[in-house]
Design a protein around this motif. Structure first.
Motif, PDB file in Angstrom:
ATOM      1  N   GLN A   5       0.959  -1.022  -0.596  1.00  0.00           N
ATOM      2  CA  GLN A   5      -0.199  -0.265  -0.103  1.00  0.00           C
ATOM      3  C   GLN A   5       1.029   1.547  -0.088  1.00  0.00           C
ATOM      4  O   GLN A   5       0.560   2.157  -1.004  1.00  0.00           O
ATOM      5  N   PHE A   6       1.911   1.448   0.657  1.00  0.00           N
ATOM      6  CA  PHE A   6       2.944   2.783   0.626  1.00  0.00           C
ATOM      7  C   PHE A   6       3.169   2.474  -0.518  1.00  0.00           C
ATOM      8  O   PHE A   6       3.073   3.683  -1.206  1.00  0.00           O
ATOM      9  N   LEU A   7       3.617   1.115  -1.278  1.00  0.00           N
ATOM     10  CA  LEU A   7       4.263   1.704  -2.881  1.00  0.00           C
ATOM     11  C   LEU A   7       3.199   2.230  -3.809  1.00  0.00           C
ATOM     12  O   LEU A   7       3.156   3.130  -4.512  1.00  0.00           O
ATOM     13  N   ALA A   8       1.866   1.399  -3.720  1.00  0.00           N
ATOM     14  CA  ALA A   8       0.791   2.232  -4.412  1.00  0.00           C
ATOM     15  C   ALA A   8       1.294   3.987  -4.327  1.00  0.00           C
ATOM     16  O   ALA A   8       0.251   4.386  -5.084  1.00  0.00           O
ATOM     17  N   ALA A   9       0.734   3.339  -2.880  1.00  0.00           N
ATOM     18  CA  ALA A   9       0.397   5.479  -2.626  1.00  0.00           C
ATOM     19  C   ALA A   9       1.949   6.270  -2.949  1.00  0.00           C
ATOM     20  O   ALA A   9       1.754   7.230  -3.107  1.00  0.00           O
ATOM     21  N   GLY A  10       2.665   5.656  -4.045  1.00  0.00           N
ATOM     22  CA  GLY A  10       3.474   6.237  -4.659  1.00  0.00           C
ATOM     23  C   GLY A  10       5.220   6.731  -3.740  1.00  0.00           C
ATOM     24  O   GLY A  10       5.639   7.693  -3.877  1.00  0.00           O
ATOM     25  N   ALA A  11       4.854   6.170  -2.467  1.00  0.00           N
ATOM     26  CA  ALA A  11       6.687   6.052  -1.553  1.00  0.00           C
ATOM     27  C   ALA A  11       7.620   4.852  -2.111  1.00  0.00           C
ATOM     28  O   ALA A  11       7.507   3.963  -2.521  1.00  0.00           O
ATOM     29  N   GLN A  12       8.660   5.466  -1.523  1.00  0.00           N
ATOM     30  CA  GLN A  12       9.478   4.664  -1.851  1.00  0.00           C
ATOM     31  C   GLN A  12      10.294   4.315  -0.112  1.00  0.00           C
ATOM     32  O   GLN A  12      10.138   5.672   0.120  1.00  0.00           O
ATOM     33  N   ILE A  13      10.191   3.069   0.165  1.00  0.00           N
ATOM     34  CA  ILE A  13      10.927   2.531   1.993  1.00  0.00           C
ATOM     35  C   ILE A  13      12.304   2.951   1.444  1.00  0.00           C
ATOM     36  O   ILE A  13      12.942   1.814   0.653  1.00  0.00           O
ATOM     37  N   ILE A  14      12.607   3.353   2.498  1.00  0.00           N
ATOM     38  CA  ILE A  14      14.123   3.183   2.685  1.00  0.00           C
ATOM     39  C   ILE A  14      14.507   2.899   4.249  1.00  0.00           C
ATOM     40  O   ILE A  14      14.227   3.334   5.041  1.00  0.00           O
ATOM     41  N   TRP A  15      15.293   1.283   4.322  1.00  0.00           N
ATOM     42  CA  TRP A  15      14.974   1.312   5.733  1.00  0.00           C
ATOM     43  C   TRP A  15      16.767   1.612   6.117  1.00  0.00           C
ATOM     44  O   TRP A  15      17.481   0.946   5.296  1.00  0.00           O
ATOM     45  N   VAL A  16      16.443   1.918   7.593  1.00  0.00           N
ATOM     46  CA  VAL A  16      18.290   1.827   7.398  1.00  0.00           C
ATOM     47  C   VAL A  16      18.635   0.796   9.071  1.00  0.00           C
ATOM     48  O   VAL A  16      17.762   1.035  10.271  1.00  0.00           O
ATOM     49  N   LEU A  17      19.293   0.243   9.129  1.00  0.00           N
ATOM     50  CA  LEU A  17      20.007  -0.828  10.737  1.00  0.00           C
ATOM     51  C   LEU A  17      21.283  -0.188  10.893  1.00  0.00           C
ATOM     52  O   LEU A  17      21.936  -0.194  10.377  1.00  0.00           O
ATOM     53  N   GLU A  18      20.773   0.016  11.780  1.00  0.00           N
ATOM     54  CA  GLU A  18      22.387   0.510  12.545  1.00  0.00           C
ATOM     55  C   GLU A  18      22.772  -0.278  12.801  1.00  0.00           C
ATOM     56  O   GLU A  18      24.390  -0.454  13.177  1.00  0.00           O
ATOM     57  N   GLN A  19      22.485  -1.681  13.414  1.00  0.00           N
ATOM     58  CA  GLN A  19      23.036  -2.662  14.528  1.00  0.00           C
ATOM     59  C   GLN A  19      22.538  -3.672  14.227  1.00  0.00           C
ATOM     60  O   GLN A  19      20.783  -3.968  14.452  1.00  0.00           O
ATOM     61  N   THR A  20      22.971  -4.709  14.376  1.00  0.00           N
ATOM     62  CA  THR A  20      21.728  -6.342  14.410  1.00  0.00           C
ATOM     63  C   THR A  20      21.742  -6.340  15.677  1.00  0.00           C
ATOM     64  O   THR A  20      22.236  -5.671  17.234  1.00  0.00           O
ATOM     65  N   GLY A  21      20.860  -6.966  16.228  1.00  0.00           N
ATOM     66  CA  GLY A  21      20.298  -7.831  17.438  1.00  0.00           C
ATOM     67  C   GLY A  21      21.277  -8.844  18.212  1.00  0.00           C
ATOM     68  O   GLY A  21      20.824  -8.730  19.455  1.00  0.00           O
ATOM     69  N   THR A  22      22.749  -8.537  17.737  1.00  0.00           N
ATOM     70  CA  THR A  22      23.322  -9.289  18.250  1.00  0.00           C
ATOM     71  C   THR A  22      24.954  -8.313  18.339  1.00  0.00           C
ATOM     72  O   THR A  22      25.657  -8.767  19.060  1.00  0.00           O
ATOM     73  N   VAL A 111       0.847  13.833   2.952  1.00  0.00           N
ATOM     74  CA  VAL A 111       1.975  14.358   2.680  1.00  0.00           C
ATOM     75  C   VAL A 111       2.390  14.224   0.722  1.00  0.00           C
ATOM     76  O   VAL A 111       2.323  15.503   0.087  1.00  0.00           O
ATOM     77  N   LEU A 112       1.744  13.696   0.429  1.00  0.00           N
ATOM     78  CA  LEU A 112       1.853  13.246  -1.121  1.00  0.00           C
ATOM     79  C   LEU A 112       0.539  14.448  -1.566  1.00  0.00           C
ATOM     80  O   LEU A 112       0.666  15.097  -2.889  1.00  0.00           O
ATOM     81  N   ALA A 113      -0.368  13.877  -0.441  1.00  0.00           N
ATOM     82  CA  ALA A 113      -1.761  15.005  -1.598  1.00  0.00           C
ATOM     83  C   ALA A 113      -1.641  16.582  -1.205  1.00  0.00           C
ATOM     84  O   ALA A 113      -2.219  17.590  -2.096  1.00  0.00           O
ATOM     85  N   ALA A 114      -0.476  16.705  -0.667  1.00  0.00           N
ATOM     86  CA  ALA A 114      -0.317  18.186   0.065  1.00  0.00           C
ATOM     87  C   ALA A 114       0.625  18.794  -1.571  1.00  0.00           C
ATOM     88  O   ALA A 114       0.369  18.558  -2.562  1.00  0.00           O
ATOM     89  N   PRO A 115      -0.306  20.663  -1.844  1.00  0.00           N
ATOM     90  CA  PRO A 115       0.686  21.105  -3.052  1.00  0.00           C
ATOM     91  C   PRO A 115       1.711  21.362  -2.966  1.00  0.00           C
ATOM     92  O   PRO A 115       2.500  21.015  -1.790  1.00  0.00           O
TER      93      PRO A 115
END
Length: 115
Positions: A5-22, A111-115
């Motif tokens: 649904q995020f992709l269909a709305a026109g968003a691009q997802i960027i995941w940032v991982l600081e560190q792993t669970g270990t 946000v995407l609907a705002a001018p």
């Protein structure tokens, strides 16, 4: 799936991982492994330990950002001007919005609907 649904709305997802669970430094590869283990099939992965901060890799560049304050966060940035339009936080410290995926999706749409 909410990710679709995020992709269909026109968003691009960027995941940032600081560190792993270990507590290993986050890399693009172990970021993808982590988000895939949570059901993600889309989006770009960034390992914060590979983020350049003053010309050297740093594991805490994103975590040190003023909007993070030691917790997870969601940013909505418009592509047309690369301006941060919305920030929400999640995690254990008090004062977090802890938005659901559906609530964050509504903010993306607004946000995407705002001018």
């Amino acid at each position: 799936m909410i990710e679709d649904q995020f992709l269909a709305a026109g968003a691009q997802i960027i995941w940032v991982l600081e560190q792993t669970g270990t507590f290993e430094p986050g890399t693009a590869e172990n970021c993808r492994t982590f988000v895939a283990s949570r059901g993600s099939r889309a989006g770009l992965c960034v390992g914060d330990s590979q983020t350049m901060n003053q010309m050297i890799p740093s594991m805490s560049t994103w975590d040190d950002a003023p909007f993070a304050i030691g917790r997870g966060f969601d940013l909505i940035v418009t592509r047309r001007d690369m301006v941060i339009r919305d920030v929400s936080t999640h995690g254990t410290p008090s004062g977090n919005e802890n938005l659901t995926g559906a609530e964050l999706l509504e903010r993306v749409r607004a946000v995407l609907a705002a001018p």
